[in-house]
Design a protein around this motif. Structure first.
Motif, PDB file in Angstrom:
ATOM      1  N   LEU A   1       0.832  -1.210   0.000  1.00 61.74           N
ATOM      2  CA  LEU A   1       0.000   0.000   0.000  1.00 61.74           C
ATOM      3  C   LEU A   1       0.864   1.256   0.000  1.00 61.74           C
ATOM      4  CD1 LEU A   1      -2.805  -1.064   2.518  1.00 61.74           C
ATOM      5  CD2 LEU A   1      -2.945  -0.944   0.016  1.00 61.74           C
ATOM      6  N   ALA A   2       1.959   1.218   0.758  1.00 60.97           N
ATOM      7  CA  ALA A   2       2.863   2.367   0.776  1.00 60.97           C
ATOM      8  C   ALA A   2       3.487   2.594  -0.595  1.00 60.97           C
ATOM      9  CB  ALA A   2       3.955   2.152   1.828  1.00 60.97           C
ATOM     10  N   MET A   3       3.842   1.509  -1.261  1.00 60.87           N
ATOM     11  CA  MET A   3       4.411   1.617  -2.608  1.00 60.87           C
ATOM     12  C   MET A   3       3.388   2.188  -3.585  1.00 60.87           C
ATOM     13  SD  MET A   3       5.756  -1.433  -5.103  1.00 60.87           S
ATOM     14  CE  MET A   3       4.049  -1.917  -5.396  1.00 60.87           C
ATOM     15  N   VAL A   4       2.174   1.663  -3.528  1.00 58.74           N
ATOM     16  CA  VAL A   4       1.125   2.140  -4.429  1.00 58.74           C
ATOM     17  C   VAL A   4       0.845   3.622  -4.195  1.00 58.74           C
ATOM     18  CG1 VAL A   4      -1.314   1.934  -5.019  1.00 58.74           C
ATOM     19  CG2 VAL A   4       0.077  -0.129  -4.725  1.00 58.74           C
ATOM     20  N   ALA A   5       0.811   4.020  -2.924  1.00 56.87           N
ATOM     21  CA  ALA A   5       0.545   5.417  -2.622  1.00 56.87           C
ATOM     22  C   ALA A   5       1.672   6.324  -3.090  1.00 56.87           C
ATOM     23  CB  ALA A   5       0.320   5.589  -1.117  1.00 56.87           C
ATOM     24  N   SER A   6       2.928   5.897  -2.869  1.00 57.03           N
ATOM     25  CA  SER A   6       4.071   6.743  -3.214  1.00 57.03           C
ATOM     26  C   SER A   6       4.260   6.884  -4.715  1.00 57.03           C
ATOM     27  CB  SER A   6       5.350   6.199  -2.581  1.00 57.03           C
ATOM     28  OG  SER A   6       5.625   4.893  -3.046  1.00 57.03           O
ATOM     29  N   ALA A   7       3.788   5.909  -5.482  1.00 55.87           N
ATOM     30  CA  ALA A   7       3.848   6.017  -6.943  1.00 55.87           C
ATOM     31  C   ALA A   7       2.515   6.463  -7.530  1.00 55.87           C
ATOM     32  CB  ALA A   7       4.254   4.673  -7.551  1.00 55.87           C
ATOM     33  N   GLY A   8       1.431   5.993  -6.932  1.00 53.66           N
ATOM     34  CA  GLY A   8       0.114   6.208  -7.527  1.00 53.66           C
ATOM     35  C   GLY A   8      -0.396   7.623  -7.458  1.00 53.66           C
ATOM     36  N   TRP A   9       0.045   8.391  -6.444  1.00 52.32           N
ATOM     37  CA  TRP A   9      -0.457   9.766  -6.353  1.00 52.32           C
ATOM     38  C   TRP A   9      -0.131  10.548  -7.614  1.00 52.32           C
ATOM     39  CZ3 TRP A   9       2.470  14.168  -6.837  1.00 52.32           C
ATOM     40  CH2 TRP A   9       3.864  14.014  -6.755  1.00 52.32           C
ATOM     41  N   TYR A  10       1.045  10.300  -8.162  1.00 54.02           N
ATOM     42  CA  TYR A  10       1.437  11.058  -9.353  1.00 54.02           C
ATOM     43  C   TYR A  10       0.665  10.582 -10.579  1.00 54.02           C
ATOM     44  CZ  TYR A  10       4.181  13.375 -12.896  1.00 54.02           C
ATOM     45  OH  TYR A  10       4.550  14.158 -13.957  1.00 54.02           O
ATOM     46  N   LEU A  11       0.495   9.278 -10.713  1.00 51.30           N
ATOM     47  CA  LEU A  11      -0.279   8.761 -11.834  1.00 51.30           C
ATOM     48  C   LEU A  11      -1.703   9.300 -11.789  1.00 51.30           C
ATOM     49  CD1 LEU A  11       0.854   5.014 -11.925  1.00 51.30           C
ATOM     50  CD2 LEU A  11       1.843   6.982 -13.110  1.00 51.30           C
ATOM     51  N   ALA A  12      -2.286   9.344 -10.588  1.00 48.13           N
ATOM     52  CA  ALA A  12      -3.644   9.869 -10.450  1.00 48.13           C
ATOM     53  C   ALA A  12      -3.695  11.352 -10.793  1.00 48.13           C
ATOM     54  CB  ALA A  12      -4.150   9.631  -9.029  1.00 48.13           C
ATOM     55  N   LEU A  13      -2.685  12.090 -10.343  1.00 50.46           N
ATOM     56  CA  LEU A  13      -2.655  13.530 -10.625  1.00 50.46           C
ATOM     57  C   LEU A  13      -2.629  13.788 -12.129  1.00 50.46           C
ATOM     58  CD1 LEU A  13      -0.573  16.224  -8.841  1.00 50.46           C
ATOM     59  CD2 LEU A  13      -0.348  16.004 -11.308  1.00 50.46           C
ATOM     60  N   VAL A  14      -1.756  13.062 -12.828  1.00 50.26           N
ATOM     61  CA  VAL A  14      -1.643  13.267 -14.276  1.00 50.26           C
ATOM     62  C   VAL A  14      -2.915  12.824 -14.989  1.00 50.26           C
ATOM     63  CG1 VAL A  14      -0.366  12.628 -16.356  1.00 50.26           C
ATOM     64  CG2 VAL A  14       0.861  13.048 -14.214  1.00 50.26           C
ATOM     65  N   ALA A  15      -3.468  11.680 -14.567  1.00 54.59           N
ATOM     66  CA  ALA A  15      -4.664  11.156 -15.224  1.00 54.59           C
ATOM     67  C   ALA A  15      -5.864  12.066 -15.016  1.00 54.59           C
ATOM     68  CB  ALA A  15      -4.965   9.755 -14.709  1.00 54.59           C
ATOM     69  N   LEU A  16      -5.965  12.702 -13.846  1.00 53.58           N
ATOM     70  CA  LEU A  16      -7.126  13.539 -13.536  1.00 53.58           C
ATOM     71  C   LEU A  16      -6.953  14.977 -13.999  1.00 53.58           C
ATOM     72  CD1 LEU A  16      -7.898  12.213  -9.925  1.00 53.58           C
ATOM     73  CD2 LEU A  16      -9.111  11.680 -12.048  1.00 53.58           C
ATOM     74  N   TRP A  17      -5.732  15.392 -14.248  1.00 49.13           N
ATOM     75  CA  TRP A  17      -5.481  16.763 -14.698  1.00 49.13           C
ATOM     76  C   TRP A  17      -6.051  16.923 -16.115  1.00 49.13           C
ATOM     77  CZ3 TRP A  17      -1.878  19.891 -11.685  1.00 49.13           C
ATOM     78  CH2 TRP A  17      -1.716  21.192 -12.191  1.00 49.13           C
ATOM     79  N   PRO A  18      -6.809  17.972 -16.376  1.00 48.51           N
ATOM     80  CA  PRO A  18      -7.366  18.165 -17.731  1.00 48.51           C
ATOM     81  C   PRO A  18      -6.263  18.158 -18.789  1.00 48.51           C
ATOM     82  CG  PRO A  18      -8.361  19.699 -16.193  1.00 48.51           C
ATOM     83  CD  PRO A  18      -7.243  19.038 -15.448  1.00 48.51           C
ATOM     84  N   ALA A  19      -6.410  17.313 -19.790  1.00 45.54           N
ATOM     85  CA  ALA A  19      -5.374  17.169 -20.813  1.00 45.54           C
ATOM     86  C   ALA A  19      -5.103  18.476 -21.545  1.00 45.54           C
ATOM     87  CB  ALA A  19      -5.772  16.084 -21.805  1.00 45.54           C
ATOM     88  N   SER A  20      -6.127  19.328 -21.627  1.00 45.48           N
ATOM     89  CA  SER A  20      -5.971  20.588 -22.359  1.00 45.48           C
ATOM     90  C   SER A  20      -5.068  21.581 -21.635  1.00 45.48           C
ATOM     91  CB  SER A  20      -7.346  21.227 -22.585  1.00 45.48           C
ATOM     92  OG  SER A  20      -7.983  21.482 -21.342  1.00 45.48           O
ATOM     93  N   SER A  21      -4.829  21.366 -20.334  1.00 48.05           N
ATOM     94  CA  SER A  21      -4.026  22.328 -19.577  1.00 48.05           C
ATOM     95  C   SER A  21      -2.720  21.721 -19.069  1.00 48.05           C
ATOM     96  CB  SER A  21      -4.832  22.872 -18.393  1.00 48.05           C
ATOM     97  OG  SER A  21      -5.137  21.844 -17.471  1.00 48.05           O
ATOM     98  N   ARG A  22      -2.327  20.595 -19.614  1.00 49.87           N
ATOM     99  CA  ARG A  22      -1.037  19.999 -19.271  1.00 49.87           C
ATOM    100  C   ARG A  22      -0.338  19.569 -20.548  1.00 49.87           C
ATOM    101  NH1 ARG A  22      -1.524  14.810 -20.512  1.00 49.87           N
ATOM    102  NH2 ARG A  22      -3.353  13.557 -19.930  1.00 49.87           N
TER     103      ARG A  22
END
Length: 698
Positions: free
Chosen positions: A236-257
């Protein structure tokens, strides 16, 4: 203790204090550790700025991150955030922070890498010392520091330096978690380290996971239920330490990144699982180039490309590690020495097998990930055998490991016959003599035995150490650096060899337009030449040399879809193998009214764009990303940018591999853009480079 029969004494009975010679007090231990770390720092920091930007591709991203917080967050290739590099950006963040604190320059770019190397040696020493004592830790640290590919990568701005440090921290944390009465946080800390390793170089960080998990579940002192709970917490610690960034990029509007480089659908998950994931194993990487190493198999790690990087002490690690496992076969389940051997050997074998048989993109410098495992297995295994040196079977293994190391050193040194030709014979003679003395070392006086050990270690480390020193003394640049002296191994065309390497025959560039001949000289070597077929010959690349320039008249879109060279010389090539250095006139033209435009120029390929961006300090759009095969931007988007006067110039340039189309496919958007620009805008030649002013139509 030294006369104990082989295997009769459980390894758990050998405390770390038993591993140090009598009379070696805390002062000498502190002094020897300081010598190791200072010598490592000097090796990694000496003349560091001579390599300039090293890998222009990542250097440009750091430049962008030092100018734009958004570019830093996403790892953009340019400060205007057109597209990212083809990795998650944790390694860039370290360099970004350094550049923001000390200004963007070669030292602020590369010093963090060197310090990561010193930190990795320190952590490895600590891991081995806790199990096998101070001198075993010193030996392991020295082996890691003197591994040629480690010297290379800890002086370079690729992500591998941070990856190796984080994996070593994870290994240390796992070993701490195995200890009796260990803190509950140690195993989750290992998960955090692997998670951030993922953010440095994606799924390569996960190769160690099966080994770490199995060793902990097998050997930890805690009850099975507790071991399982802590393992789940670590995941869980591994998933959290890597997954937060994947979630941030995936949820960030593609038009503004920025577009996610290395993916075909602007997806960080596609990048992680495909191009930088399973595609590296299968070779099925859409938008990639397929496998450029044609020596897949068990011998790859000893071949001409990888042998000089990592192979020197690999057999010794296996021999000593396996012997150590045999010695500890009757030890309790929780035995720390056996646990350490299982961890280091497991890391080495699993990662080594993957590297040997992977069918995707695999560069020789990736083998730096094996260095801590080799060093750890040698330190722990050699110490166990040395403690039992009164038994001929133990000394026979030590002697055999040294002989194998000496033979391999002579084979690898023979590949660079003109470099230190005396070293091979010296290593051979001294190695045979030392190996013979090791057989009877248990019968020698203590002082003499210590001298034999010192000579044997010096002989074993002489060849890789010399290669490491040669690596530090040679400047390196491009996307695919290679350790060792000039001329070592077989490199990829352009940028992958040390500066000053002999040039070989040039290979023809992309064809297209009006026929013409091109010529090239490899850095420090002979010229190669090629005649274009049906078009201006593309730039020539000498094996082991830098990018050359190509002659020929005319231009046009070649069969690869890249705009051909104009008059007075062909377009310089950066592409996948290294950046370019534009002339002063072209740099001045691009810099004129730079603040009026979002991008001062656009060019196919991230490494091409990096060269112009580093020269001007202004954003340059990398069409198609690293390989030129990403659909970013599309032709329609590019037309909109041009209509809005966001891009000043289009620069004609070649790129190796990607734009020619690969077995794994990829977008041809950059090719379409190049054709559209040529059809609608007038060309001019500046410093031998064809450029198009996108603010003026034909």
């Amino acid at each position: 203790m030294t006369t104990t029969l082989l295997g009769a004494l459980p390894a758990a009975a050998v405390e770390p204090s038993d591993a140090r010679p009598s009379g070696c007090g805390p002062l000498w231990r502190r002094v020897s550790l300081a010598v190791l770390l200072i010598a490592t720092a000097l090796l990694y920091l000496w003349n560091l700025g001579a390599s300039g930007w090293a890998n222009d591709f990542y250097a440009a991203a750091v430049q962008a991150g030092s100018q734009s917080w958004k570019a830093m967050l996403f790892g953009s290739s340019d400060a205007a955030n057109a597209i990212t590099v083809d990795k998650t950006p944790a390694a860039l963040w370290v360099m970004d922070i350094s550049a923001r604190l000390f200004g963007f320059n070669s030292w602020s770019l590369l010093v963090p890498q060197a310090l990561e190397g010193v930190a990795a040696v320190t952590v490895l020493y600590a891991a081995v010392r806790r199990v096998s004592g101070h001198w075993a830790g010193i030996l392991s640290g020295a082996v890691l520091a003197l591994t040629p590919v480690a010297t290379l990568m800890f002086r370079f701005d690729n992500p591998d330096a941070l990856l190796v440090l984080l994996l070593t921290v994870a290994a240390y944390s796992v070993l701490r978690a195995i200890e009796k009465d260990s803190g509950t946080w140690w195993l989750p800390l290992a998960g955090v380290a692997v998670g951030f390793g993922f953010l440095a170089k994606m799924m390569q960080a996960f190769l160690v996971l099966p080994v770490f998990a199995l060793v902990y579940l097998l050997a930890a002192h805690a009850p099975l239920r507790t071991r399982i709970v802590r393992s789940v917490a670590a995941v869980l610690a591994m998933v959290a330490s890597a997954g937060w960034y994947l979630a941030l990029v995936a949820l960030w509007p593609a038009s503004s990144r920025p577009y996610i480089g290395g993916s075909q659908h602007n997806s960080v998950l596609e990048l992680a699982l495909g191009y930088n994931g399973f595609g590296r194993l299968t070779g099925n990487e859409t938008g990639g180039l397929g496998n450029l190493n044609f020596d897949v198999g068990w011998a790859r790690l000893f071949g001409s490309e990888m042998g000089g990087q990592i192979a020197w002490l690999l057999p010794a690690a296996l021999i000593l590690g396996v012997a150590g496992l045999w010695l500890t076969r009757r030890a309790p389940r929780t035995d720390l020495i056996r646990s350490a051997l299982l961890l280091w050997l497991g890391w080495l074998i699993v990662t080594g097998v993957v590297f040997s048989y992977a069918n995707g993109i695999l560069h020789p410098y990736y083998t730096v990930a094996l260095a801590p495992a080799i060093a750890g297995a040698i330190g722990v295994g050699a110490n166990l055998l040395w403690l039992r040196r009164g038994d001929i079977r133990a000394t026979a293994v030590l002697s055999g490991a040294l002989l194998v190391t000496v033979v391999l050193a002579c084979v690898l040194l023979a590949r660079t016959r003109d470099w230190l030709p005396w070293l091979g014979p010296v290593v051979a003679i001294a190695g045979v003599g030392s190996a013979a003395l090791l057989l009877v070392v248990g019968r020698l006086p203590k002082a003499v035995a210590s001298g034999v050990l010192a000579v044997a270690l010096a002989v074993g480390l002489a060849a890789p150490g010399a290669y490491a020193l040669a690596t530090a003394a040679t400047t390196h640049s491009g996307a695919i650096p290679s350790a060792g002296p000039a001329g070592a191994g077989r490199a990829f065309p352009g940028g992958g060899r040390p500066s000053g390497a002999d040039g070989g025959a040039g290979t023809a560039g992309a064809q297209g337009g009006t026929a013409g001949a091109g010529s090239q000289s490899g850095a420090g070597g002979g010229a190669g030449s090629s005649t274009g077929t049906g078009g201006g010959a593309g730039p020539q690349i000498g094996i082991g040399g830098g990018a050359g320039s190509s002659g020929g008249t005319g231009g046009g879109v070649g069969s690869s879809g890249i705009t051909g060279a104009g008059t007075a010389g062909g377009a310089p090539m950066g592409g996948m193998f290294g950046g370019i250095t534009p002339g002063a006139n072209l740099t001045a033209v691009l810099s004129t009214d730079a603040d009026v435009y979002t991008w001062v120029a656009a060019v196919v390929g991230s490494s091409n764009a990096a060269g112009y961006q580093l020269a001007t300090g202004d954003p340059v759009m990398a069409l198609g990303g690293f390989n030129g095969t990403d659909p970013a931007p599309t032709l329609s988007q590019f037309k909109d940018y041009v209509a809005q006067h966001k891009i000043h110039y289009f620069i004609s340039a070649q790129i190796m591999g990607g734009m020619r189309g690969s077995a794994s496919g990829g977008s041809q958007a950059a090719s379409e853009i190049a054709a559209w620009v040529q059809a609608n805008f007038s060309a001019e030649t500046i410093d031998g480079v064809t450029v198009y002013d996108l603010t003026a139509t034909n």
